[in-house]
Design a protein around this motif. Sequence first.
Motif, PDB file in Angstrom:
ATOM      1  N   GLY A  87     -21.148 -46.966 -90.377  1.00  0.00           N
ATOM      2  CA  GLY A  87     -21.545 -47.871 -88.852  1.00  0.00           C
ATOM      3  C   GLY A  87     -20.300 -47.498 -88.380  1.00  0.00           C
ATOM      4  N   ILE A  88     -19.601 -48.821 -88.938  1.00  0.00           N
ATOM      5  CA  ILE A  88     -18.539 -49.193 -88.036  1.00  0.00           C
ATOM      6  C   ILE A  88     -18.045 -48.047 -87.527  1.00  0.00           C
ATOM      7  CG2 ILE A  88     -16.402 -50.516 -87.972  1.00  0.00           C
ATOM      8  CD1 ILE A  88     -18.335 -52.660 -90.751  1.00  0.00           C
ATOM      9  N   HIS A  89     -17.032 -47.338 -88.225  1.00  0.00           N
ATOM     10  CA  HIS A  89     -16.436 -46.391 -88.626  1.00  0.00           C
ATOM     11  C   HIS A  89     -17.045 -45.592 -87.023  1.00  0.00           C
ATOM     12  CE1 HIS A  89     -14.505 -42.542 -89.052  1.00  0.00           C
ATOM     13  NE2 HIS A  89     -13.137 -43.603 -90.076  1.00  0.00           N
ATOM     14  N   LEU A  90     -18.421 -45.056 -87.568  1.00  0.00           N
ATOM     15  CA  LEU A  90     -18.812 -43.291 -86.210  1.00  0.00           C
ATOM     16  C   LEU A  90     -18.982 -44.400 -85.273  1.00  0.00           C
ATOM     17  CD1 LEU A  90     -21.299 -41.946 -88.253  1.00  0.00           C
ATOM     18  CD2 LEU A  90     -19.531 -41.167 -87.978  1.00  0.00           C
ATOM     19  N   ARG A  91     -19.517 -46.070 -85.145  1.00  0.00           N
ATOM     20  CA  ARG A  91     -18.664 -46.740 -83.779  1.00  0.00           C
ATOM     21  C   ARG A  91     -17.962 -46.459 -82.742  1.00  0.00           C
ATOM     22  NH1 ARG A  91     -23.416 -48.987 -79.856  1.00  0.00           N
ATOM     23  NH2 ARG A  91     -22.341 -50.173 -79.217  1.00  0.00           N
ATOM     24  N   ALA A  92     -16.962 -46.870 -83.726  1.00  0.00           N
ATOM     25  CA  ALA A  92     -15.390 -47.266 -83.163  1.00  0.00           C
ATOM     26  C   ALA A  92     -15.044 -45.698 -82.872  1.00  0.00           C
ATOM     27  CB  ALA A  92     -14.975 -47.679 -84.617  1.00  0.00           C
ATOM     28  N   LYS A  93     -15.781 -44.331 -83.192  1.00  0.00           N
ATOM     29  CA  LYS A  93     -15.018 -43.391 -83.136  1.00  0.00           C
ATOM     30  C   LYS A  93     -15.800 -43.156 -81.811  1.00  0.00           C
ATOM     31  CE  LYS A  93     -15.655 -39.712 -85.947  1.00  0.00           C
ATOM     32  NZ  LYS A  93     -15.541 -38.917 -86.611  1.00  0.00           N
ATOM     33  N   GLN A  94     -17.291 -43.181 -80.840  1.00  0.00           N
ATOM     34  CA  GLN A  94     -17.328 -43.708 -80.663  1.00  0.00           C
ATOM     35  C   GLN A  94     -17.720 -43.574 -78.865  1.00  0.00           C
ATOM     36  OE1 GLN A  94     -22.108 -42.994 -80.656  1.00  0.00           O
ATOM     37  NE2 GLN A  94     -22.587 -44.592 -79.310  1.00  0.00           N
ATOM     38  N   LEU A  95     -16.756 -45.134 -79.296  1.00  0.00           N
ATOM     39  CA  LEU A  95     -16.652 -45.914 -78.370  1.00  0.00           C
ATOM     40  C   LEU A  95     -14.910 -45.447 -78.209  1.00  0.00           C
ATOM     41  CD1 LEU A  95     -16.933 -48.550 -77.018  1.00  0.00           C
ATOM     42  CD2 LEU A  95     -15.477 -49.690 -79.010  1.00  0.00           C
ATOM     43  N   ILE A  96     -14.008 -45.278 -79.191  1.00  0.00           N
ATOM     44  CA  ILE A  96     -12.795 -44.354 -78.223  1.00  0.00           C
ATOM     45  C   ILE A  96     -13.646 -43.373 -77.487  1.00  0.00           C
ATOM     46  CG2 ILE A  96     -10.444 -43.627 -78.889  1.00  0.00           C
ATOM     47  CD1 ILE A  96     -11.384 -45.508 -81.265  1.00  0.00           C
ATOM     48  N   VAL A  97     -14.231 -41.915 -77.515  1.00  0.00           N
ATOM     49  CA  VAL A  97     -14.904 -41.001 -77.126  1.00  0.00           C
ATOM     50  C   VAL A  97     -14.964 -41.357 -75.491  1.00  0.00           C
ATOM     51  CG1 VAL A  97     -16.071 -38.707 -77.134  1.00  0.00           C
ATOM     52  CG2 VAL A  97     -15.041 -39.398 -79.405  1.00  0.00           C
ATOM     53  N   GLU A  98     -15.625 -42.266 -75.159  1.00  0.00           N
ATOM     54  CA  GLU A  98     -16.374 -42.493 -74.636  1.00  0.00           C
ATOM     55  C   GLU A  98     -15.696 -43.484 -73.692  1.00  0.00           C
ATOM     56  OE1 GLU A  98     -21.108 -42.061 -76.223  1.00  0.00           O
ATOM     57  OE2 GLU A  98     -20.631 -44.236 -75.262  1.00  0.00           O
ATOM     58  N   ARG A  99     -14.790 -44.416 -74.003  1.00  0.00           N
ATOM     59  CA  ARG A  99     -14.304 -45.009 -72.932  1.00  0.00           C
ATOM     60  C   ARG A  99     -13.149 -44.760 -72.270  1.00  0.00           C
ATOM     61  NH1 ARG A  99     -14.721 -51.215 -74.544  1.00  0.00           N
ATOM     62  NH2 ARG A  99     -17.311 -50.870 -74.099  1.00  0.00           N
ATOM     63  N   ALA A 100     -12.987 -43.430 -73.770  1.00  0.00           N
ATOM     64  CA  ALA A 100     -10.996 -42.941 -73.466  1.00  0.00           C
ATOM     65  C   ALA A 100     -10.324 -43.413 -73.166  1.00  0.00           C
ATOM     66  CB  ALA A 100     -11.354 -41.762 -72.360  1.00  0.00           C
ATOM     67  N   GLU A 101      -9.713 -44.780 -73.832  1.00  0.00           N
ATOM     68  CA  GLU A 101      -8.712 -45.511 -73.937  1.00  0.00           C
ATOM     69  C   GLU A 101      -8.476 -46.273 -75.330  1.00  0.00           C
ATOM     70  OE1 GLU A 101      -8.514 -49.176 -71.296  1.00  0.00           O
ATOM     71  OE2 GLU A 101     -11.381 -49.503 -71.085  1.00  0.00           O
ATOM     72  N   LEU A 102      -7.433 -46.783 -75.110  1.00  0.00           N
ATOM     73  CA  LEU A 102      -7.175 -47.456 -76.731  1.00  0.00           C
ATOM     74  C   LEU A 102      -6.266 -48.066 -76.819  1.00  0.00           C
ATOM     75  CD1 LEU A 102      -7.897 -47.285 -80.244  1.00  0.00           C
ATOM     76  CD2 LEU A 102      -6.328 -45.151 -80.118  1.00  0.00           C
ATOM     77  N   LEU A 103      -5.920 -48.792 -77.651  1.00  0.00           N
ATOM     78  CA  LEU A 103      -5.185 -49.874 -77.601  1.00  0.00           C
ATOM     79  C   LEU A 103      -4.247 -49.691 -78.490  1.00  0.00           C
ATOM     80  CD1 LEU A 103      -2.958 -52.732 -76.379  1.00  0.00           C
ATOM     81  CD2 LEU A 103      -5.006 -54.360 -78.463  1.00  0.00           C
ATOM     82  N   GLU A 166       0.357 -35.631 -77.759  1.00  0.00           N
ATOM     83  CA  GLU A 166      -0.344 -35.512 -78.742  1.00  0.00           C
ATOM     84  C   GLU A 166      -1.059 -36.673 -78.947  1.00  0.00           C
ATOM     85  OE1 GLU A 166      -0.901 -32.510 -81.717  1.00  0.00           O
ATOM     86  OE2 GLU A 166      -2.626 -32.167 -80.304  1.00  0.00           O
ATOM     87  N   LEU A 167      -2.255 -36.972 -79.545  1.00  0.00           N
ATOM     88  CA  LEU A 167      -2.000 -39.196 -80.392  1.00  0.00           C
ATOM     89  C   LEU A 167      -2.893 -38.441 -81.342  1.00  0.00           C
ATOM     90  CD1 LEU A 167      -1.224 -41.719 -80.851  1.00  0.00           C
ATOM     91  CD2 LEU A 167      -3.227 -41.942 -78.977  1.00  0.00           C
ATOM     92  N   LEU A 168      -2.663 -38.488 -82.854  1.00  0.00           N
ATOM     93  CA  LEU A 168      -3.513 -38.714 -83.694  1.00  0.00           C
ATOM     94  C   LEU A 168      -4.187 -39.724 -83.593  1.00  0.00           C
ATOM     95  CD1 LEU A 168      -2.110 -36.063 -85.874  1.00  0.00           C
ATOM     96  CD2 LEU A 168      -2.779 -35.907 -83.877  1.00  0.00           C
ATOM     97  N   ILE A 169      -5.455 -40.226 -84.395  1.00  0.00           N
ATOM     98  CA  ILE A 169      -5.637 -41.305 -84.455  1.00  0.00           C
ATOM     99  C   ILE A 169      -6.387 -42.044 -85.449  1.00  0.00           C
ATOM    100  CG2 ILE A 169      -7.300 -43.177 -83.486  1.00  0.00           C
ATOM    101  CD1 ILE A 169      -7.093 -41.997 -81.196  1.00  0.00           C
ATOM    102  N   GLU A 170      -6.850 -42.428 -86.419  1.00  0.00           N
ATOM    103  CA  GLU A 170      -7.132 -42.463 -88.280  1.00  0.00           C
ATOM    104  C   GLU A 170      -8.020 -43.442 -87.318  1.00  0.00           C
ATOM    105  OE1 GLU A 170      -7.748 -41.101 -91.055  1.00  0.00           O
ATOM    106  OE2 GLU A 170      -7.155 -39.957 -89.879  1.00  0.00           O
ATOM    107  N   ILE A 171      -9.345 -44.180 -87.778  1.00  0.00           N
ATOM    108  CA  ILE A 171      -9.670 -45.435 -87.946  1.00  0.00           C
ATOM    109  C   ILE A 171      -9.701 -46.297 -89.719  1.00  0.00           C
ATOM    110  CG2 ILE A 171     -11.923 -46.627 -87.237  1.00  0.00           C
ATOM    111  CD1 ILE A 171     -12.337 -44.225 -85.141  1.00  0.00           C
ATOM    112  N   ARG A 172      -9.966 -47.343 -89.293  1.00  0.00           N
ATOM    113  CA  ARG A 172      -9.935 -47.496 -91.056  1.00  0.00           C
ATOM    114  C   ARG A 172     -10.845 -48.880 -91.165  1.00  0.00           C
ATOM    115  NH1 ARG A 172      -5.058 -50.111 -94.058  1.00  0.00           N
ATOM    116  NH2 ARG A 172      -5.051 -52.269 -92.772  1.00  0.00           N
TER     117      ARG A 172
END
Length: 191
Positions: A87-103, A166-172
């Motif tokens: 759940g945390i993994h999917l939510r993080a992914k959804q958040l990054i896709v929708e906000r289109a920003e990342l620290l 290109e930025l490759l993103i892995e959520i841990r």
Amino acid sequence: MDTFPEPFTLSNPSAGTPTARRGFRVPFGLREGRVWAPGEVAKGLGCGCVCPACHAPLIAKAQTSRRRRPHFAHLTDTHCETGRETGIHLRAKQLIVERAELLTPAWNGDRLDMPNPAQARDDEGRIHVGSRVDFPAMQRRLADVEAERQIGGFRPDLVAQDDDGELLIEIRVTHAVDDAKEGLNNSRKAV
Ligand SMILES: [Zn+2]
């Protein structure tokens, strides 16, 4: 004399209570392809969500509680172990896709594999030290965010474009991070 057994008797109920079953509670529920927080859905079984991992029905709980963190629970115990992490993994992914920003985190080298500054030893055993690489944490705007695109032999969680390419993103998701965040939250509350 007759007070002696008391502590033993009193300690029994808590000793017999099972510890919180790992995975029984989940922080996010899945519905119609989206991952929802408990406060974003109707209460109880009316939330219409399933567990992101085992897809069993969830109930939304403690949504307006001031004492307990809002959460979902499996309607029946499915012995699901991964609902929380998934759940945390999917939510993080959804958040990054929708906000289109990342620290993106700062990089300061790796003491063993990639020291910063880089070091190399020549044939005569002399050590040469390169220039230090300064790579601070950075807020990045993302474009063309794509989930699960196959790149060569692997599939990053997300692929996006930022100002550098290109930025490759892995959520841990790990317990270590959870514990660290928990500590941070507590210290904030304590201030
Ligand atoms: Zn589950």
